[in-house]
Structures are given as C-alpha cells and as structure tokens.
Design a protein around this motif. Structure first.
Motif, PDB file in Angstrom:
ATOM      1  N   ALA A 220       7.750   4.165   2.357  1.00 51.13           N
ATOM      2  CA  ALA A 220       8.628   3.237   2.678  1.00 51.13           C
ATOM      3  C   ALA A 220       7.363   2.041   3.524  1.00 51.13           C
ATOM      4  N   ALA A 221       6.949   3.010   4.438  1.00 55.86           N
ATOM      5  CA  ALA A 221       6.597   1.903   6.101  1.00 55.86           C
ATOM      6  C   ALA A 221       5.744   2.034   5.428  1.00 55.86           C
ATOM      7  N   ALA A 222       4.471   2.841   4.279  1.00 56.31           N
ATOM      8  CA  ALA A 222       3.515   1.928   4.257  1.00 56.31           C
ATOM      9  C   ALA A 222       3.926   1.187   3.108  1.00 56.31           C
ATOM     10  N   ARG A 223       4.617   1.217   2.198  1.00 62.32           N
ATOM     11  CA  ARG A 223       4.457   0.263   1.306  1.00 62.32           C
ATOM     12  C   ARG A 223       5.140  -0.564   1.624  1.00 62.32           C
ATOM     13  N   SER A 224       5.907  -1.289   2.854  1.00 61.29           N
ATOM     14  CA  SER A 224       6.410  -2.303   3.167  1.00 61.29           C
ATOM     15  C   SER A 224       4.588  -3.452   4.090  1.00 61.29           C
ATOM     16  N   LEU A 226       4.614  -1.314   7.807  1.00 63.26           N
ATOM     17  CA  LEU A 226       5.913  -1.734   8.988  1.00 63.26           C
ATOM     18  C   LEU A 226       4.744  -1.451  10.087  1.00 63.26           C
ATOM     19  N   VAL A 227       3.670  -0.267   9.427  1.00 60.23           N
ATOM     20  CA  VAL A 227       2.879  -0.185  10.623  1.00 60.23           C
ATOM     21  C   VAL A 227       1.182  -2.044  10.905  1.00 60.23           C
ATOM     22  N   GLU A 228       1.673  -2.349  10.090  1.00 56.78           N
ATOM     23  CA  GLU A 228       0.701  -3.288   9.867  1.00 56.78           C
ATOM     24  C   GLU A 228       1.263  -4.155  10.751  1.00 56.78           C
ATOM     25  N   ARG A 229       2.508  -4.529  10.385  1.00 53.94           N
ATOM     26  CA  ARG A 229       3.156  -5.437  10.722  1.00 53.94           C
ATOM     27  C   ARG A 229       3.443  -5.490  12.294  1.00 53.94           C
ATOM     28  N   ARG A 230       4.535  -4.425  12.799  1.00 53.30           N
ATOM     29  CA  ARG A 230       5.186  -4.783  13.695  1.00 53.30           C
ATOM     30  C   ARG A 230       4.076  -3.185  14.843  1.00 53.30           C
ATOM     31  N   GLY A 231       2.555  -2.509  14.006  1.00 49.30           N
ATOM     32  CA  GLY A 231       1.689  -1.677  15.542  1.00 49.30           C
ATOM     33  C   GLY A 231       1.943  -2.018  16.761  1.00 49.30           C
ATOM     34  N   ARG A 232       1.408  -3.338  16.383  1.00 49.95           N
ATOM     35  CA  ARG A 232       0.771  -4.159  17.837  1.00 49.95           C
ATOM     36  C   ARG A 232       1.890  -4.665  18.433  1.00 49.95           C
ATOM     37  N   ASP A 233       3.465  -5.306  18.038  1.00 47.33           N
ATOM     38  CA  ASP A 233       4.076  -6.048  18.331  1.00 47.33           C
ATOM     39  C   ASP A 233       4.854  -5.820  19.051  1.00 47.33           C
ATOM     40  N   ARG A 234       4.497  -5.789  20.485  1.00 51.18           N
ATOM     41  CA  ARG A 234       4.629  -5.212  21.724  1.00 51.18           C
ATOM     42  C   ARG A 234       6.764  -5.863  21.783  1.00 51.18           C
ATOM     43  N   ALA A 235       7.005  -6.957  21.813  1.00 51.44           N
ATOM     44  CA  ALA A 235       8.421  -7.126  21.503  1.00 51.44           C
ATOM     45  C   ALA A 235       8.999  -5.917  21.420  1.00 51.44           C
ATOM     46  N   TRP A 236       8.819  -6.317  19.471  1.00 54.88           N
ATOM     47  CA  TRP A 236      10.119  -4.935  18.519  1.00 54.88           C
ATOM     48  C   TRP A 236       9.344  -3.450  19.428  1.00 54.88           C
ATOM     49  N   LEU A 237       8.474  -3.068  19.286  1.00 57.69           N
ATOM     50  CA  LEU A 237       8.125  -1.776  19.670  1.00 57.69           C
ATOM     51  C   LEU A 237       9.042  -1.364  21.143  1.00 57.69           C
TER      52      LEU A 237
END
Length: 405
Positions: A220-224, A226-237
């Motif tokens: 699900a993470a790869a299909r959506s 997730l890593v590309e969208r949130r992997g470097r989003d410091r606030a989200w992390l």
C-alpha cells in the motif's frame, strides 16, 4: 542528488531503512543462536545486567525490526513488478523464479546455519502476496488490520486461558540435550538444526499473518507513493513519531513484562498479543525517526543505504559468523555467554558489516546473494550498471513510438 547507479530517490530511503533493520535482526538472532536461556536473560539467578538487557531487547527490538524488513519486502514487490513492466517482461515468471530461489536459499540457511530462518516463510507468503496484488492501497491496509486483529485475538484468548488454568512452570535442564548437540561437530549441529526446524516452522506459521500484514502495508505504501511524498517531509515525520512512539513503547513494555518478568511465563502469549497490535506503531516511529534524523546526502545515510542494497548477503553473513561463534562449527560458545556479552559482541559485528558493505558498494552494484537472486529472477546475469543483455525475444527497436499503456 541521485544515488549511485541512478536508481530513483525513493529507493534511497528504503535502502537506508533496510540497512537499519539489519541491526535489530542481528541482535535478536544473536540471542536466539546463543541459547534459549540467553534470550530470557539467563533466569532468576543470572546477573542483573543480563536480565535488564534481555528485557530491553524484548521491549524495544523483538518483532519490530523483522516487521520493518517485511514492510520493505512488500514495497520491493511493487517495484519489481514495475521493473518487469518497464522491461516488457511478464512479472509472474520472474516472481515465481525469485520466490523459488528465496525458498531454496532459506532452506539451506535453516539447515546449515539457523533454523529460525524467515526466508522460506517470505517465499511462501510472496506467492500469497502475488495473489493479492490487485488490491488497492486502502483495501490492502484494511486486510492488514484484519489479519493483525485476528492473530492478536487468538494469542490473547489462548494466553489468558493459559494464565488462568496452568501453574507456573519451573525452569529445568534442557531435556533434549540441545546444548551438547550445538557444541558438537558439524554433523551434530546440522542434526540439531533439523530437530529444531519443525518448531521454528510452526512459529513462523503462527506469525505468518503478522508478516503478511506488513507485506500488505508495504504494498500500500509503495502504490500510494508514501515514501516519495513523506520521506523528507520533516513536519510529517515528526508528527508521526510523536503520535506513534508512546503506544509502541507502552506495548513493548507490556510484552517485556510478560516475557521477561515480573510476570511469569504463563503470560508470554498475552504479551505477544499486545506486541502484535502495538509493534507496528513502534516500527513506524523508528523508521520515521531515522529518516528525520539522517541527512539523505550524509555519510551515515550512504553507509546504511550501501548495507541495505545488500541486505540478503548481510543477513546470511550474520548467521554464518554467529554459527561459527556459538556452534561446533567454530568456538562452540552456545549457552556459555550472558545476554549482555552477546549484545556487546553484536556492536563490532554490525560495524564491520557496515564498513565492508560500503567498501563492496564501491566495487560492485550487488552483494553475492543479491547477484544470485537477481540472475535467477531475470534469467540472465545483470551487468555492473544493473542492466541485462536482452535476448532475441526481448530485443527492441532503437527508436519508434511506445506502445499504448
């Protein structure tokens, strides 16, 4: 900045996480291979440092890093399917060859080095994942949650019955003479592995829903994206760590209290039920925290990513070294070291793996096991840049319109 070899950025974060997961897998496997008493800190009469070390590993490490590894397996499944599509190759034969090779490697690993192998289970569940490949991300996450809830309910029900209806078990000597077998010669060690293999396979079967749930979460993470969208989003992390860490730590504390005291062994399955439900939160907090702390262009990230790209080779190498330390293959220290000493020995071993992995990455794109697996998967040996020489059936014209998707 693109990583060496030009792979997409999303794979850098995944390789970093894979390299990080190797550390926890090493700690848990080292304790398991050192002897059953070592896993639990040596019992009531053992030094306090060993009991505390075993308690901390159960609370903070056990199940969490295998869960991360399983999540990354699910992500890789999606990327392998995309790679086959880009190459114009059928994914099903590739996946079947890959899982067959993984099963054979895992079986040899279990018989020769460590009966607690998970590669055979991964291979079988990989076929199940192929059957579920059409699930949309939301449906995959719902099925993953249902699998975790069902497994936790079974463990909790059986665990509570065990606690209510049985008396505390007193520790006793090893009835099967396993200690002597593991300290014997090579034939004795292999025989001991074969004797322990049914119990290890039964445990893997019991926790297969947990692994499959992590596979589905990775899918699900790869299909959506997730890593590309949130992997470097410091606030989200940062928000993910704040939300998930308390629940994950609380569950780890309960699991450790049930497995390593003060509660006795009757509560072990109850603690495992709590761990099944809460370990994903702690695993996700670890992953988000690591991505938050590391500069993806920094040396630490590069070293971890180098190890992550050769995770299978490192996993097998860990077992080989540990087998030489603890069994009759080498020093025969099975049951002779305390928990704290075993964990301390893992530090230089993991450091050596990171250093050698970084050196190897400068000379070759794949580790030995990855090269073998990739060659079997694609039916030909990959080049240094990761490409494969196309055969007559795979040849394409140099130019021309692309086929419609």
């Amino acid at each position: 900045m693109r990583p060496p070899g030009g792979e997409p950025r999303r794979l850098v974060e995944l390789d970093v996480l894979r390299g990080f997961a190797l550390s926890g897998i090493l700690l848990v496997n080292a304790l398991l291979m050192a002897g059953p008493d070592v896993v639990h800190g040596g019992g009531p009469g053992a030094p306090a440092v060993d009991r505390v070390a075993a308690w901390a590993v159960t609370a903070l490490v056990t199940t969490k890093f295998y869960l991360l590894f399983s999540f990354l397996f699910g992500c890789s499944f999606v990327f392998q399917a995309r790679s086959a599509r880009r190459a114009g190759a059928a994914f099903a034969p590739r996946h079947l060859r890959r899982t067959a090779a993984l099963f054979v490697i895992g079986l040899l690993h279990a018989v020769l080095l460590f009966p607690g192998d998970i590669l055979t289970t991964y291979a079988v569940l990989g076929l199940v994942l192929y059957g579920l490949r059409g699930l949309r991300p939301r449906a995959a996450l719902r099925l993953a949650a249902a699998l975790l809830a069902a497994l936790a309910a079974v463990l909790l029900g059986y665990g509570l019955l065990t606690a209510a209806l049985t008396a505390p078990a007193a520790p006793g000597p090893d009835p099967a003479g396993g200690t002597a077998a593991y300290r014997g010669g090579a034939a004795s060690v292999v025989a001991a592995h074969l004797g322990d293999l049914p119990a290890a396979l039964a445990a893997n079967l019991l926790y297969a829903p947990d692994m499959l749930a992590a596979f589905l979460a990775g899918l699900a993470a790869a299909r959506s994206g997730l890593v590309e969208r949130r992997g470097r989003d410091r606030a989200w992390l940062r928000g993910a760590v704040v939300r998930l860490l308390p629940a994950g730590l609380a569950g780890g504390v309960v699991a450790a209290a049930c497995a390593n005291g003060p509660l006795d062994g009757r509560w072990f399955l109850t603690g495992r039920a709590v761990a099944v439900l809460t370990a994903p939160a702690l695993t996700a907090a670890y992953a988000c925290g690591l991505l938050l702390l590391l500069d993806p262009r920094g040396p630490a990230a590069r070293v971890l990513a180098s190890a992550g790209r050769m995770a299978l080779s490192h996993y097998l190498a860990q077992s080989l070294v540990l087998a030489c330390v603890f069994t009759g293959y080498g020093f025969a220290l099975y049951g002779r070291l305390g928990t704290a000493a075993v964990l301390a020995g893992c530090v230089p071993l993991y450091g050596a793996q990171l250093a050698l992995g970084a050196l190897w990455a400068g000379r070759a794109r794949y580790g030995p096991a990855e090269l073998l697996l990739r060659t079997v998967t694609r039916g030909r040996r990959p080049g240094r840049d990761g490409s494969t020489s196309p055969g007559p059936r795979a040849a394409r014209p140099a130019a021309g319109p692309r086929p419609a998707p």
